[in-house]
Write a protein that holds these residues in place. Structure first.
Motif, PDB file in Angstrom:
ATOM      1  N   LEU A 181       7.900  -6.020 -24.249  1.00  0.00           N
ATOM      2  CA  LEU A 181       6.585  -6.211 -23.633  1.00  0.00           C
ATOM      3  C   LEU A 181       6.666  -5.806 -22.163  1.00  0.00           C
ATOM      4  CD1 LEU A 181       5.754  -9.738 -25.117  1.00  0.00           C
ATOM      5  CD2 LEU A 181       5.115  -7.489 -26.047  1.00  0.00           C
ATOM      6  N   PHE A 182       5.504  -5.494 -21.578  1.00  0.00           N
ATOM      7  CA  PHE A 182       5.492  -5.012 -20.206  1.00  0.00           C
ATOM      8  C   PHE A 182       4.476  -5.798 -19.381  1.00  0.00           C
ATOM      9  CE2 PHE A 182       7.168  -1.706 -22.817  1.00  0.00           C
ATOM     10  CZ  PHE A 182       8.170  -1.127 -22.047  1.00  0.00           C
ATOM     11  N   LEU A 183       4.844  -6.055 -18.124  1.00  0.00           N
ATOM     12  CA  LEU A 183       3.929  -6.759 -17.235  1.00  0.00           C
ATOM     13  C   LEU A 183       3.992  -6.158 -15.854  1.00  0.00           C
ATOM     14  CD1 LEU A 183       5.340 -10.173 -16.012  1.00  0.00           C
ATOM     15  CD2 LEU A 183       6.764  -8.476 -17.114  1.00  0.00           C
ATOM     16  N   LEU A 184       2.891  -6.242 -15.150  1.00  0.00           N
ATOM     17  CA  LEU A 184       2.799  -5.737 -13.799  1.00  0.00           C
ATOM     18  C   LEU A 184       3.442  -6.727 -12.836  1.00  0.00           C
ATOM     19  CD1 LEU A 184       1.606  -3.724 -11.726  1.00  0.00           C
ATOM     20  CD2 LEU A 184      -0.541  -5.006 -11.860  1.00  0.00           C
ATOM     21  N   ASN A 185       4.144  -6.205 -11.841  1.00  0.00           N
ATOM     22  CA  ASN A 185       4.725  -7.051 -10.805  1.00  0.00           C
ATOM     23  C   ASN A 185       3.627  -7.976 -10.251  1.00  0.00           C
ATOM     24  OD1 ASN A 185       5.308  -7.777  -7.945  1.00  0.00           O
ATOM     25  ND2 ASN A 185       7.181  -6.627  -8.312  1.00  0.00           N
ATOM     26  N   PRO A 186       3.839  -9.301 -10.275  1.00  0.00           N
ATOM     27  CA  PRO A 186       2.775 -10.243  -9.891  1.00  0.00           C
ATOM     28  C   PRO A 186       2.242 -10.054  -8.479  1.00  0.00           C
ATOM     29  CG  PRO A 186       4.536 -11.385 -11.050  1.00  0.00           C
ATOM     30  CD  PRO A 186       5.032 -10.003 -10.795  1.00  0.00           C
ATOM     31  N   VAL A 187       3.086  -9.653  -7.545  1.00  0.00           N
ATOM     32  CA  VAL A 187       2.625  -9.469  -6.167  1.00  0.00           C
ATOM     33  C   VAL A 187       1.692  -8.261  -6.087  1.00  0.00           C
ATOM     34  CG1 VAL A 187       3.352  -8.951  -3.808  1.00  0.00           C
ATOM     35  CG2 VAL A 187       4.643 -10.608  -5.167  1.00  0.00           C
ATOM     36  N   PHE A 188       2.058  -7.164  -6.744  1.00  0.00           N
ATOM     37  CA  PHE A 188       1.171  -6.003  -6.776  1.00  0.00           C
ATOM     38  C   PHE A 188      -0.103  -6.304  -7.564  1.00  0.00           C
ATOM     39  CE2 PHE A 188       5.117  -3.977  -5.561  1.00  0.00           C
ATOM     40  CZ  PHE A 188       4.699  -3.004  -4.665  1.00  0.00           C
ATOM     41  N   LYS A 189       0.030  -7.124  -8.599  1.00  0.00           N
ATOM     42  CA  LYS A 189      -1.140  -7.525  -9.375  1.00  0.00           C
ATOM     43  C   LYS A 189      -2.137  -8.285  -8.495  1.00  0.00           C
ATOM     44  CE  LYS A 189      -2.374 -10.039 -13.607  1.00  0.00           C
ATOM     45  NZ  LYS A 189      -1.826 -10.788 -14.783  1.00  0.00           N
ATOM     46  N   ALA A 190      -1.605  -9.184  -7.666  1.00  0.00           N
ATOM     47  CA  ALA A 190      -2.475  -9.942  -6.760  1.00  0.00           C
ATOM     48  C   ALA A 190      -3.173  -9.013  -5.775  1.00  0.00           C
ATOM     49  CB  ALA A 190      -1.652 -10.986  -6.013  1.00  0.00           C
ATOM     50  N   TYR A 191      -2.460  -8.016  -5.291  1.00  0.00           N
ATOM     51  CA  TYR A 191      -3.049  -7.069  -4.350  1.00  0.00           C
ATOM     52  C   TYR A 191      -4.191  -6.289  -5.004  1.00  0.00           C
ATOM     53  CZ  TYR A 191      -3.447  -3.109  -1.140  1.00  0.00           C
ATOM     54  OH  TYR A 191      -3.937  -2.152  -0.284  1.00  0.00           O
ATOM     55  N   ILE A 192      -3.939  -5.771  -6.224  1.00  0.00           N
ATOM     56  CA  ILE A 192      -4.947  -4.965  -6.913  1.00  0.00           C
ATOM     57  C   ILE A 192      -6.176  -5.797  -7.241  1.00  0.00           C
ATOM     58  CG2 ILE A 192      -5.421  -3.695  -9.042  1.00  0.00           C
ATOM     59  CD1 ILE A 192      -2.454  -2.840  -8.972  1.00  0.00           C
ATOM     60  N   GLU A 217       0.827  -1.212   0.000  1.00  0.00           N
ATOM     61  CA  GLU A 217       0.000   0.000   0.000  1.00  0.00           C
ATOM     62  C   GLU A 217       0.860   1.259   0.000  1.00  0.00           C
ATOM     63  OE1 GLU A 217      -2.514  -0.304   3.379  1.00  0.00           O
ATOM     64  OE2 GLU A 217      -3.708  -1.974   2.564  1.00  0.00           O
ATOM     65  N   SER A 218       1.985   1.224   0.725  1.00  0.00           N
ATOM     66  CA  SER A 218       2.833   2.420   0.815  1.00  0.00           C
ATOM     67  C   SER A 218       3.375   2.822  -0.547  1.00  0.00           C
ATOM     68  CB  SER A 218       3.985   2.176   1.799  1.00  0.00           C
ATOM     69  OG  SER A 218       4.848   1.151   1.340  1.00  0.00           O
ATOM     70  N   HIS A 219       3.552   1.856  -1.438  1.00  0.00           N
ATOM     71  CA  HIS A 219       3.980   2.169  -2.806  1.00  0.00           C
ATOM     72  C   HIS A 219       2.809   2.655  -3.651  1.00  0.00           C
ATOM     73  CE1 HIS A 219       8.196   0.773  -2.918  1.00  0.00           C
ATOM     74  NE2 HIS A 219       7.808  -0.082  -1.992  1.00  0.00           N
ATOM     75  N   LEU A 220       1.688   1.968  -3.572  1.00  0.00           N
ATOM     76  CA  LEU A 220       0.542   2.311  -4.412  1.00  0.00           C
ATOM     77  C   LEU A 220      -0.083   3.647  -4.028  1.00  0.00           C
ATOM     78  CD1 LEU A 220      -1.085  -1.236  -4.580  1.00  0.00           C
ATOM     79  CD2 LEU A 220       0.233  -0.083  -6.364  1.00  0.00           C
ATOM     80  N   ASP A 221       0.047   4.020  -2.762  1.00  0.00           N
ATOM     81  CA  ASP A 221      -0.513   5.296  -2.317  1.00  0.00           C
ATOM     82  C   ASP A 221       0.184   6.498  -2.960  1.00  0.00           C
ATOM     83  OD1 ASP A 221      -2.378   4.080  -0.733  1.00  0.00           O
ATOM     84  OD2 ASP A 221      -1.251   4.312   1.136  1.00  0.00           O
ATOM     85  N   ARG A 222       1.373   6.293  -3.490  1.00  0.00           N
ATOM     86  CA  ARG A 222       2.137   7.397  -4.070  1.00  0.00           C
ATOM     87  C   ARG A 222       1.792   7.628  -5.541  1.00  0.00           C
ATOM     88  NH1 ARG A 222       6.444   8.755  -0.659  1.00  0.00           N
ATOM     89  NH2 ARG A 222       7.397   9.937  -2.363  1.00  0.00           N
ATOM     90  N   LEU A 223       0.959   6.776  -6.141  1.00  0.00           N
ATOM     91  CA  LEU A 223       0.714   6.849  -7.574  1.00  0.00           C
ATOM     92  C   LEU A 223      -0.146   8.056  -7.961  1.00  0.00           C
ATOM     93  CD1 LEU A 223      -0.001   3.117  -8.528  1.00  0.00           C
ATOM     94  CD2 LEU A 223       2.186   4.339  -8.407  1.00  0.00           C
ATOM     95  N   SER A 224       0.108   8.518  -9.178  1.00  0.00           N
ATOM     96  CA  SER A 224      -0.708   9.588  -9.753  1.00  0.00           C
ATOM     97  C   SER A 224      -2.004   9.004 -10.316  1.00  0.00           C
ATOM     98  CB  SER A 224       0.060  10.286 -10.869  1.00  0.00           C
ATOM     99  OG  SER A 224       0.253   9.394 -11.963  1.00  0.00           O
ATOM    100  N   LYS A 225      -2.940   9.891 -10.686  1.00  0.00           N
ATOM    101  CA  LYS A 225      -4.202   9.471 -11.288  1.00  0.00           C
ATOM    102  C   LYS A 225      -3.962   8.667 -12.563  1.00  0.00           C
ATOM    103  CE  LYS A 225      -8.512  11.456 -13.082  1.00  0.00           C
ATOM    104  NZ  LYS A 225      -9.268  12.722 -13.279  1.00  0.00           N
ATOM    105  N   LEU A 226      -3.024   9.145 -13.397  1.00  0.00           N
ATOM    106  CA  LEU A 226      -2.709   8.433 -14.646  1.00  0.00           C
ATOM    107  C   LEU A 226      -2.174   7.039 -14.368  1.00  0.00           C
ATOM    108  CD1 LEU A 226      -0.961  11.214 -16.800  1.00  0.00           C
ATOM    109  CD2 LEU A 226      -3.337  10.448 -16.925  1.00  0.00           C
ATOM    110  N   GLU A 227      -1.253   6.955 -13.409  1.00  0.00           N
ATOM    111  CA  GLU A 227      -0.637   5.660 -13.096  1.00  0.00           C
ATOM    112  C   GLU A 227      -1.673   4.676 -12.564  1.00  0.00           C
ATOM    113  OE1 GLU A 227       3.816   6.434 -11.565  1.00  0.00           O
ATOM    114  OE2 GLU A 227       2.298   7.674 -10.583  1.00  0.00           O
ATOM    115  N   LYS A 228      -2.597   5.149 -11.773  1.00  0.00           N
ATOM    116  CA  LYS A 228      -3.619   4.256 -11.224  1.00  0.00           C
ATOM    117  C   LYS A 228      -4.495   3.671 -12.324  1.00  0.00           C
ATOM    118  CE  LYS A 228      -3.905   6.347  -6.627  1.00  0.00           C
ATOM    119  NZ  LYS A 228      -4.727   7.108  -5.659  1.00  0.00           N
ATOM    120  N   GLN A 229      -4.834   4.488 -13.308  1.00  0.00           N
ATOM    121  CA  GLN A 229      -5.633   3.974 -14.421  1.00  0.00           C
ATOM    122  C   GLN A 229      -4.873   2.879 -15.169  1.00  0.00           C
ATOM    123  OE1 GLN A 229      -7.899   6.787 -16.928  1.00  0.00           O
ATOM    124  NE2 GLN A 229      -7.065   8.415 -15.626  1.00  0.00           N
ATOM    125  N   VAL A 230      -3.621   3.131 -15.451  1.00  0.00           N
ATOM    126  CA  VAL A 230      -2.826   2.180 -16.235  1.00  0.00           C
ATOM    127  C   VAL A 230      -2.535   0.919 -15.437  1.00  0.00           C
ATOM    128  CG1 VAL A 230      -0.594   1.815 -17.369  1.00  0.00           C
ATOM    129  CG2 VAL A 230      -1.823   3.972 -17.696  1.00  0.00           C
TER     130      VAL A 230
END
Length: 465
Positions: A443-454, A380-393
């Motif tokens: 190619l790009f992929l989301l970190n699997p641990v953060f993906k599981a959290y989201i 959460e401490s990492h995701l809380d720092r994201l911008s509006k654009l980053e959250k959408q993506v």
């Protein structure tokens, strides 16, 4: 330190070994060394090749080493001159000679050597901050290194950059708990003798640049008779290693990665000055995020380097062994799932002990989703720092089963192509997505641990736009 005295002294040493005086190129090498210049910079100023400068320098250091009876090179030259054993005494054999570290010189030069010796001799360091007689160290704000897991490759790279390439600015960035501080503390243990001053400062209290510079100058000046005006002056005058930890604390939340808080923008100019100004010191930045100007400095100047610290490989088995887990045949699978992240593995290992008596195989049995448990606050401490654009993506990436090609913006994202690209780049600099190669394309992929959290959490609670 008077350069004229240094040149005359080294000329004595060189003449004692070769019967020749140092020439103009050798003088330039000595001056450049004291100014923290690279051989390539000296070569450019002298209109010759870097290879020629290296050859001449090698001969110069060999003869000085032979004269003094100890190894002298580009990186320890200044400190060698400052050693207390450069005392000047009359020879017991004849008063027409003096002795400097067991080297006899004509007595007619004693007055000049006494002047030089007084200028070079440092004041006694503070014992509370000193690891040895030649290096003043302040690690009060550094974390204690209780356990270190093998980072041989990273240590080799850092020592190459600092000791061989004379890199002025190094950024080590990675997820919280990945081991940035531990790696740097271990690095200090191995190279502290190469520096005159080492200090660790944390951004936890969010110091302004003015405050930080004052604290650094106060530290450097404690053993020097002459006070200098700027941090760069101290960086030129002595070999200093400065570590600035938790750089992300002076960066904005809710904005794209790497932007400074209001009132802290002058740090960007400071880091650029450290990189582009000639000196013999090194500044190491530790951060969750790669600042924007650091990325730009890397492309413009070889005196800036970045190390993106990732998780451990098989070395992480030591963590599981320390925790007393069983079923070693399943350890590598567990390490892969949690990406060799030291803190994540320690937390999950505690869960396995608590729920499964240390059995990794029972923990992994019939587990289709990544278990997060006590990892969530850190994520959460990492995701809380994201911008509006980053959250959408990042939410869109969490819905993708395979690595994605970003050459075309997804139609279901209400973003322009530039906004989409900016968000991807920012997430990369935060270590939340990774680039992989596939079919000759990136190619790009989301970190699997953060993906599981989201995926686990309700998007309208945490990712409402």
């Amino acid at each position: 330190m008077d350069i004229k005295d240094v040149l005359e002294f080294t000329d004595y040493l060189f003449f004692s070994q070769t019967g020749k005086h140092i020439d103009s190129l050798q003088e330039s090498i000595l001056k450049g060394t004291l100014d923290g210049q690279k051989y390539s910079e000296i070569a450019e100023a002298e209109h010759c090749t870097e290879g020629h400068v290296r050859n001449v320098a090698s001969e110069l250091w060999q003869n000085i080493s032979s004269a003094l009876g100890e190894e002298v090179n580009k990186y320890n030259f200044r400190r060698t001159l400052q050693k207390p054993n450069f005392s000047i005494t009359s020879s017991s054999f004849t008063k027409e000679f003096i002795n400097v570290s067991n080297i006899n010189f004509c007595y007619s030069n004693i007055q000049q050597l006494e002047i030089m010796n007084n200028r070079l001799a440092p004041s006694p360091p503070e014992t509370s901050q000193t690891q040895n007689q030649s290096t003043i160290i302040n690690l009060i704000e550094a974390p204690e290194l209780t356990t270190f897991y093998d980072r041989t490759s990273e240590l080799t790279t850092l020592k190459q950059w600092i000791l061989e390439d004379h890199t002025r600015l190094i950024t080590i960035y990675g997820l919280s708990g990945i081991g940035k501080s531990a790696l740097t503390v271990k690095l200090i243990e191995e190279i502290n003798s190469e520096f005159d001053y080492i200090i660790w400062k944390s951004f936890n209290n969010i110091p302004t640049l003015s405050t930080l510079q004052t604290e650094l100058k106060d530290f450097f000046s404690q053993s020097q008779q002459t006070l200098l005006s700027t941090v760069i002056d101290y960086f030129r005058n002595s070999r200093c290693l400065v570590i600035l930890d938790d750089l992300q604390d002076i960066l904005k939340s809710g904005e794209l990665a790497g932007q400074y808080l209001p009132g802290y923008e002058d740090y960007s100019k400071f880091f650029k000055q450290i990189t582009t100004s000639p000196h013999q010191s090194c500044l190491i930045l530790l951060s969750w995020t790669k600042p924007i100007e650091i990325a730009n400095l890397e492309t413009e100047n070889s005196s800036a380097q970045t190390l993106n610290l990732k998780g451990l490989g098989e070395e992480a088995t030591e963590i599981l062994r320390e925790k007393g887990l069983i079923d070693q045949e399943n350890w590598l699978e567990l390490i892969t799932i949690y990406q060799g992240h030291p803190r994540w593995l320690k937390i999950i290992a505690s869960t396995i002990i608590e729920l499964f008596n240390g059995s990794v195989s029972l923990f992994l049995a019939e587990q289709n989703d990544i278990y997060l448990g006590d990892l969530e606050p850190g994520l959460e401490s990492h995701l809380d720092r994201l911008s509006k654009l980053e959250k959408q993506v990042i939410y869109w990436l969490a819905t993708q089963a395979q690595p994605v090609n970003i050459s075309q913006k997804p139609a279901n994202l209400v973003l322009s192509k530039p906004e989409f690209m900016q968000a991807i780049q920012s997430l990369i600099r935060r270590n939340l997505i990774e680039k992989v190669e596939g079919g000759g394309r990136s190619l790009f992929l989301l970190n699997p641990v953060f993906k599981a959290y989201i995926q686990f959490h309700t998007t309208d609670q945490l990712y409402s736009i």
